[in-house]
Design an enzyme around this catalytic site. Structure first.
Site, PDB file in Angstrom:
ATOM      1  N   THR A   1       0.812  -1.222   0.000  1.00  0.00           N
ATOM      2  CA  THR A   1       0.000   0.000   0.000  1.00  0.00           C
ATOM      3  C   THR A   1       0.848   1.275   0.000  1.00  0.00           C
ATOM      4  O   THR A   1       1.868   1.353   0.692  1.00  0.00           O
ATOM      5  CB  THR A   1      -0.921  -0.005   1.230  1.00  0.00           C
ATOM      6  OG1 THR A   1      -1.652  -1.229   1.220  1.00  0.00           O
ATOM      7  CG2 THR A   1      -1.891   1.160   1.225  1.00  0.00           C
TER       8      THR A   1
ATOM      9  N   SER B   1      -2.103   4.515  -3.676  1.00  0.00           N
ATOM     10  CA  SER B   1      -2.375   3.173  -4.209  1.00  0.00           C
ATOM     11  C   SER B   1      -2.846   2.251  -3.084  1.00  0.00           C
ATOM     12  O   SER B   1      -2.039   1.663  -2.370  1.00  0.00           O
ATOM     13  CB  SER B   1      -1.097   2.636  -4.870  1.00  0.00           C
ATOM     14  OG  SER B   1      -1.208   1.271  -5.128  1.00  0.00           O
TER      15      SER B   1
ATOM     16  N   TRP C   1       0.808   2.508   6.208  1.00  0.00           N
ATOM     17  CA  TRP C   1      -0.043   1.569   6.954  1.00  0.00           C
ATOM     18  C   TRP C   1       0.502   0.141   6.882  1.00  0.00           C
ATOM     19  O   TRP C   1      -0.242  -0.817   6.669  1.00  0.00           O
ATOM     20  CB  TRP C   1      -1.494   1.585   6.428  1.00  0.00           C
ATOM     21  CG  TRP C   1      -2.113   2.949   6.456  1.00  0.00           C
ATOM     22  CD1 TRP C   1      -1.896   3.932   7.369  1.00  0.00           C
ATOM     23  CD2 TRP C   1      -3.054   3.483   5.522  1.00  0.00           C
ATOM     24  NE1 TRP C   1      -2.646   5.046   7.065  1.00  0.00           N
ATOM     25  CE2 TRP C   1      -3.365   4.797   5.935  1.00  0.00           C
ATOM     26  CE3 TRP C   1      -3.663   2.983   4.368  1.00  0.00           C
ATOM     27  CZ2 TRP C   1      -4.252   5.613   5.251  1.00  0.00           C
ATOM     28  CZ3 TRP C   1      -4.561   3.789   3.681  1.00  0.00           C
ATOM     29  CH2 TRP C   1      -4.847   5.094   4.118  1.00  0.00           C
TER      30      TRP C   1
ATOM     31  N   GLU D   1      -6.361  -6.091   3.842  1.00  0.00           N
ATOM     32  CA  GLU D   1      -6.218  -7.297   2.989  1.00  0.00           C
ATOM     33  C   GLU D   1      -7.243  -7.310   1.858  1.00  0.00           C
ATOM     34  O   GLU D   1      -7.789  -8.355   1.503  1.00  0.00           O
ATOM     35  CB  GLU D   1      -6.327  -8.571   3.832  1.00  0.00           C
ATOM     36  CG  GLU D   1      -4.994  -8.969   4.442  1.00  0.00           C
ATOM     37  CD  GLU D   1      -4.749 -10.464   4.439  1.00  0.00           C
ATOM     38  OE1 GLU D   1      -5.531 -11.202   3.829  1.00  0.00           O
ATOM     39  OE2 GLU D   1      -3.758 -10.878   5.035  1.00  0.00           O
TER      40      GLU D   1
ATOM     41  N   ASN E   1     -13.717  -5.119   1.877  1.00  0.00           N
ATOM     42  CA  ASN E   1     -14.812  -6.021   1.505  1.00  0.00           C
ATOM     43  C   ASN E   1     -15.544  -5.523   0.262  1.00  0.00           C
ATOM     44  O   ASN E   1     -16.072  -6.329  -0.510  1.00  0.00           O
ATOM     45  CB  ASN E   1     -15.776  -6.187   2.680  1.00  0.00           C
ATOM     46  CG  ASN E   1     -15.146  -7.033   3.783  1.00  0.00           C
ATOM     47  OD1 ASN E   1     -13.961  -7.362   3.730  1.00  0.00           O
ATOM     48  ND2 ASN E   1     -15.934  -7.388   4.777  1.00  0.00           N
TER      49      ASN E   1
HETATM   50  S1  MYA Z   1      -2.003  -5.566   2.583  1.00  0.00           S
HETATM   51  C1  MYA Z   1      -2.783  -4.588   1.393  1.00  0.00           C
HETATM   52  C2  MYA Z   1      -3.913  -5.303   0.761  1.00  0.00           C
HETATM   53  N1  MYA Z   1      -4.245  -4.697  -0.487  1.00  0.00           N
HETATM   54  C3  MYA Z   1      -5.085  -5.266  -1.273  1.00  0.00           C
HETATM   55  O1  MYA Z   1      -5.632  -6.307  -0.999  1.00  0.00           O
HETATM   56  C4  MYA Z   1      -5.298  -4.586  -2.578  1.00  0.00           C
HETATM   57  C5  MYA Z   1      -6.672  -4.847  -3.146  1.00  0.00           C
HETATM   58  N2  MYA Z   1      -6.634  -4.768  -4.589  1.00  0.00           N
HETATM   59  C6  MYA Z   1      -6.560  -5.871  -5.348  1.00  0.00           C
HETATM   60  O2  MYA Z   1      -6.581  -6.985  -4.866  1.00  0.00           O
HETATM   61  C7  MYA Z   1      -6.406  -5.685  -6.846  1.00  0.00           C
HETATM   62  O3  MYA Z   1      -5.871  -4.436  -7.123  1.00  0.00           O
HETATM   63  C8  MYA Z   1      -7.743  -5.915  -7.611  1.00  0.00           C
HETATM   64  C9  MYA Z   1      -7.355  -6.066  -9.067  1.00  0.00           C
HETATM   65  C10 MYA Z   1      -8.395  -7.236  -7.257  1.00  0.00           C
HETATM   66  C11 MYA Z   1      -8.693  -4.788  -7.329  1.00  0.00           C
HETATM   67  N3  MYA Z   1      -5.710 -13.591  -7.650  1.00  0.00           N
HETATM   68  O4  MYA Z   1      -6.764  -6.008 -14.306  1.00  0.00           O
HETATM   69  P1  MYA Z   1      -6.952  -6.784 -13.047  1.00  0.00           P
HETATM   70  C12 MYA Z   1      -4.935 -11.007 -11.917  1.00  0.00           C
HETATM   71  C13 MYA Z   1      -5.076 -13.959  -8.770  1.00  0.00           C
HETATM   72  O5  MYA Z   1      -8.295  -7.244 -12.767  1.00  0.00           O
HETATM   73  P2  MYA Z   1      -6.867  -4.599 -11.199  1.00  0.00           P
HETATM   74  C14 MYA Z   1      -2.936  -5.452   3.982  1.00  0.00           C
HETATM   75  O6  MYA Z   1      -3.999  -4.907   4.012  1.00  0.00           O
HETATM   76  C15 MYA Z   1      -5.958 -10.964 -13.014  1.00  0.00           C
HETATM   77  O7  MYA Z   1      -6.464 -12.241 -13.276  1.00  0.00           O
HETATM   78  N4  MYA Z   1      -4.957 -13.171  -9.814  1.00  0.00           N
HETATM   79  O8  MYA Z   1      -6.368  -5.980 -11.785  1.00  0.00           O
HETATM   80  C16 MYA Z   1      -2.270  -6.117   5.157  1.00  0.00           C
HETATM   81  C17 MYA Z   1      -5.137 -10.420 -14.128  1.00  0.00           C
HETATM   82  O9  MYA Z   1      -4.354 -11.460 -14.656  1.00  0.00           O
HETATM   83  P3  MYA Z   1      -4.227 -11.664 -16.233  1.00  0.00           P
HETATM   84  C18 MYA Z   1      -5.510 -11.958  -9.730  1.00  0.00           C
HETATM   85  O10 MYA Z   1      -8.067  -4.083 -11.905  1.00  0.00           O
HETATM   86  C19 MYA Z   1      -3.085  -6.195   6.395  1.00  0.00           C
HETATM   87  C20 MYA Z   1      -4.186  -9.439 -13.456  1.00  0.00           C
HETATM   88  O11 MYA Z   1      -4.122  -9.867 -12.103  1.00  0.00           O
HETATM   89  C21 MYA Z   1      -6.198 -11.508  -8.603  1.00  0.00           C
HETATM   90  O12 MYA Z   1      -5.662  -3.763 -11.098  1.00  0.00           O
HETATM   91  C22 MYA Z   1      -2.457  -7.075   7.418  1.00  0.00           C
HETATM   92  C23 MYA Z   1      -4.685  -8.016 -13.514  1.00  0.00           C
HETATM   93  O13 MYA Z   1      -6.019  -8.042 -13.061  1.00  0.00           O
HETATM   94  C24 MYA Z   1      -6.273 -12.389  -7.521  1.00  0.00           C
HETATM   95  N5  MYA Z   1      -6.873 -12.075  -6.372  1.00  0.00           N
HETATM   96  O14 MYA Z   1      -7.392  -4.901  -9.712  1.00  0.00           O
HETATM   97  C25 MYA Z   1      -3.165  -8.378   7.509  1.00  0.00           C
HETATM   98  N6  MYA Z   1      -6.625 -10.257  -8.816  1.00  0.00           N
HETATM   99  O15 MYA Z   1      -3.631 -10.384 -16.745  1.00  0.00           O
HETATM  100  C26 MYA Z   1      -2.584  -9.296   8.502  1.00  0.00           C
HETATM  101  C27 MYA Z   1      -6.244  -9.941 -10.041  1.00  0.00           C
HETATM  102  O16 MYA Z   1      -3.334 -12.838 -16.374  1.00  0.00           O
HETATM  103  C28 MYA Z   1      -3.040 -10.690   8.252  1.00  0.00           C
HETATM  104  N7  MYA Z   1      -5.559 -10.958 -10.592  1.00  0.00           N
HETATM  105  O17 MYA Z   1      -5.626 -11.896 -16.725  1.00  0.00           O
HETATM  106  C29 MYA Z   1      -3.830 -11.253   9.379  1.00  0.00           C
HETATM  107  C30 MYA Z   1      -4.084 -12.695   9.198  1.00  0.00           C
HETATM  108  C31 MYA Z   1      -5.058 -13.237  10.226  1.00  0.00           C
HETATM  109  C32 MYA Z   1      -4.489 -13.580  11.551  1.00  0.00           C
HETATM  110  C33 MYA Z   1      -3.549 -14.708  11.582  1.00  0.00           C
HETATM  111  C34 MYA Z   1      -3.067 -15.062  13.003  1.00  0.00           C
HETATM  112  C35 MYA Z   1      -1.776 -15.747  13.078  1.00  0.00           C
END
Ligand code: MYA
Length: 632
Positions: free
Chosen positions: A195, A199, A227, A440, A443
């Site tokens: 992040t 972005s 963050w 992550e 939603n």
């Molecule tokens: S870390 C920060 C988290 N940030 C995010 O999650 C960002 C959210 N944004 C996105 O995910 C993407 O930008 C989106 C795609 C989905 C909006 N799997 O043109 P596109 C491929 C596989 O659609 P965009 C945090 O918060 C797609 O097929 N592939 O992309 C940490 C395509 O491929 P191709 C995917 O419109 C917090 C290419 O990418 C996926 O830009 C701490 C381009 O796609 C996917 N999901 O937007 C947490 N998505 O070109 C701690 C896209 O081959 C953890 N693609 O067709 C805690 C754990 C719990 C506790 C555990 C205890 C021990």
């Protein structure tokens, strides 16, 4: 987000498909004009075994869910049980969530104990110093953490669920050997740096750059991340940056994202002070800056220009842990609410004897039941190397974070004034939980991701049918099958989606609801694709409703599978689980029907338009527009 569909070659296909009326005419001449519906087959050559993905084509593909997957060998189950008991005792006796919050960090005794138990390297292979747990084993362990202290959970999760997950999944032998042992022992912490100020949800728009030196031995990294969980405490960072890449054929240079392993010890890495947050206060969140940092070329992770896929894969892979951790959280607060409801007397009776409280407790139990089912179906699918689980992972994250919020909010309500007091420990959980609907992948963005990915797959199905229709003689059988399916659906006969033999007969009523939901889903998607063509990608009001219907349909299926297994094994809780499953499926089916009606009906289109106008006016006026009731 529009890139999800519009940037793809598939979009062009859709456009072509839309202009060709042959599909509509061939499949259903009488309805081509009036109804504009089409039934398409499963895409050729690109078959997914994902339940959710296939839902969008109206296909029931049950193998990943039915029967409820069971992947632990007796040895794995035994070793897991041996770890669980001391871990739970440790969290009860040593960890102090309130003290950690007060401290804004994790108490030394807790940190030392966590290291001793191997909690920093639960999934790192044993030969590299970790515990070597499978996803299912890991899920069960983090349930304990989620039950007791979400702040500690985030520190551990940001470290291993995403921080060094890239090294585990994509690292070379050298990278793994160099970094994993000290990360697994907890000697060094890891963080995931994606992040940036401009972005967030649009992850691909990041501005941090990495340029290869002329001698090709290092990259120069420049940029800032915000963050970042563990940002101020980590020694090892997985950093995503734009790298200029030359197309060998055209000679053109374009930026593509690459991933790098960066050490705090590299000159030019700095981090900001800990952010002041609403919750998860003991976990460190900070900015991380890279100022002309020289990153050795061998620290490139997952290949040049492959960083976006690396980031998405890490996030997909990490989401199952969130679902199980939050199941643990729910279990913890439900215990508190139930204990209070059973003992607190008002108007001469325990409050648990009143319907208002009974409904709350029952709903809490249902939400926990479904979240657990989702978490363990997902972890089992991952352990079984199911190739396509990204939509199930996104749904599990969305469902778990909203279920945990609702359960904890209602638990606090049952506890009444007690719940609002810090000493009960529920208000802290509520504050800790709020971020789970945001990070992550928010939603909202994950709902769009589910809907758009599903629609894209269904669109691929249309392409495949188009190909078949261009040579109908060779494909007569497939075309006939499509027509029969569609005719059945039209007169309300189940289309052949069947779970026969996979579900306990006591739950036949729920099975009928699941299969009916899939039929309704397929029909709604067809009508939307044909009505809007590619423009559907911009219709977020209806995409949200499609995603909600997908979430509820998936939730029904996993609940049904779980209850069915318990019944088949004649476990003592079988009748109770049957009740939960039935209550859940009846309500979820109604929600599916409502969401799909809202997504497809012209009446709702007007309502969406009203909302668009109201929101536009607010934005235009920089706040609420309506005149105050008092006129001043
Ligand atoms: S870390 C920060 C988290 N940030 C995010 O999650 C960002 C959210 N944004 C996105 O995910 C993407 O930008 C989106 C795609 C989905 C909006 N799997 O043109 P596109 C491929 C596989 O659609 P965009 C945090 O918060 C797609 O097929 N592939 O992309 C940490 C395509 O491929 P191709 C995917 O419109 C917090 C290419 O990418 C996926 O830009 C701490 C381009 O796609 C996917 N999901 O937007 C947490 N998505 O070109 C701690 C896209 O081959 C953890 N693609 O067709 C805690 C754990 C719990 C506790 C555990 C205890 C021990």
């Amino acid at each position: 987000m529009w890139r999800l569909i519009r940037s793809r070659a598939a979009l062009e296909w859709w456009r072509q498909l839309w202009t060709k009326s042959s599909i509509r005419v061939l499949l259903s001449p009488s309805e081509a004009v009036t109804d504009q519906k089409v039934r398409y087959s499963r895409p050729a050559g690109q078959e997914s075994t994902s339940f959710v993905t296939n839902l969008f084509s109206g296909h029931l593909v049950p193998d990943n869910i039915f029967p409820f997957p069971s992947v632990l060998s007796p040895d794995q189950a035994q070793s897991l049980q041996a770890m669980l008991e001391p871990c739970a005792r440790f969290f009860q006796e040593v960890n102090n969530a309130a003290a950690n919050e007060e401290l804004g960090g994790i108490e030394e005794a807790t940190l030392a104990g966590l290291k001793e138990m191997g909690c920093f390297g639960l999934q790192v292979p044993e030969e590299l110093g970790g515990v070597g747990l499978t996803n299912t084993q890991y899920a069960r362990m983090v349930e304990v953490v989620g039950m007791h202290d979400l702040g500690v959970g985030i520190s551990l999760g940001a470290h291993q669920s995403i921080g060094f997950k890239g090294i585990l999944l994509f690292g070379t032998k050298r990278q793994k050997e160099q970094y994993l042992p000290r990360l697994a022992s907890g000697e060094s912490l890891a963080a995931f740096c994606l992040t940036e100020p401009s972005s967030g949800s649009d992850a691909a728009s990041l501005q941090t750059t990495a340029e290869l030196s002329p001698c090709e031995t290092f990259y120069t990294l420049n940029g800032g991340k915000i963050w970042i969980s563990n940002g101020g405490t980590a020694e090892v960072f997985t950093v995503f940056a734009k790298t200029p890449i030359k197309n060998i054929t055209t000679g053109e240079v374009a930026d593509k994202i690459s991933a790098f392993i960066v050490e705090r010890s590299f000159q030019g890495v700095t981090s900001g002070p800990p952010e002041k947050k609403m919750g998860i206060k003991c976990s460190n969140t900070a900015e991380v800056h890279f100022d002309n940092v020289k990153v050795p070329a061998e620290n490139l992770l997952g290949g040049l220009g492959k960083g976006f896929k690396v980031a998405m894969t890490i996030l997909n892979n990490g989401r199952f842990g969130m679902a199980s951790a939050l199941a643990g959280t729910m279990r913890g607060v439900i215990h508190k609410a139930v204990e209070h409801a059973a003992n607190r007397k008002q108007f001469g009776r325990a409050i648990s004897s009143y319907g208002a409280i009974q409904e709350k407790l029952a709903r809490m139990a249902m939400l926990l039941y479904v979240t657990e089912a989702m978490a363990y179906v997902l972890s089992a699918n991952m352990d079984a190397s199911v190739p396509d689980y990204k939509l199930e992972a996104a749904i599990s994250k969305v469902f778990a974070s909203e279920a945990a919020w609702s359960v904890t909010d209602e638990a606090l309500q049952v506890l009444g004034g007690m719940g609002y007091m810090q000493e009960t420990g529920v208000e802290r959980v509520l504050r800790d939980l709020r971020i789970f609907r945001i990070f992550e992948g928010t939603n909202d963005i994950l709902r769009l991701f589910v809907a758009l990915s599903g629609l894209e797959y269904a669109g691929e199905g249309l392409r495949s049918l188009q190909r078949k229709l261009s040579s109908p003689v060779e494909n007569m059988e497939a075309i006939c099958m499509e027509m029969v399916m569609r005719a059945k659906r039209k007169v309300g006969i189940p289309t052949g989606c069947s779970l026969q033999g996979r579900v306990h007969p006591d739950l036949d009523d729920c099975t009928a609801l699941v299969t009916k939901a899939i039929d309704l889903f397929g029909e709604a998607v067809e009508s939307l694709l044909l009505k809007y063509g590619p423009a559907v990608a911009d219709k977020q009001f209806l995409l949200r409703r499609l995603a909600d219907a997908a979430i509820d349909s998936y939730a029904m299926a996993v609940a049904l599978s779980r209850a069915s297994r318990t019944l088949s094994l004649q476990q003592p809780t079988a009748e109770h689980e049957k009740l939960i499953c039935r209550a859940w499926c009846q309500e979820a089916f109604q929600r599916v029907r409502t969401s799909l009606q809202e997504a497809t009906s012209p009446q709702w289109e007007r309502s969406f338009d009203n909302m668009k106008q109201i929101s536009g006016a607010l934005v235009h006026s920089n706040g609420p527009v309506a005149t105050h009731p008092l006129g001043f």
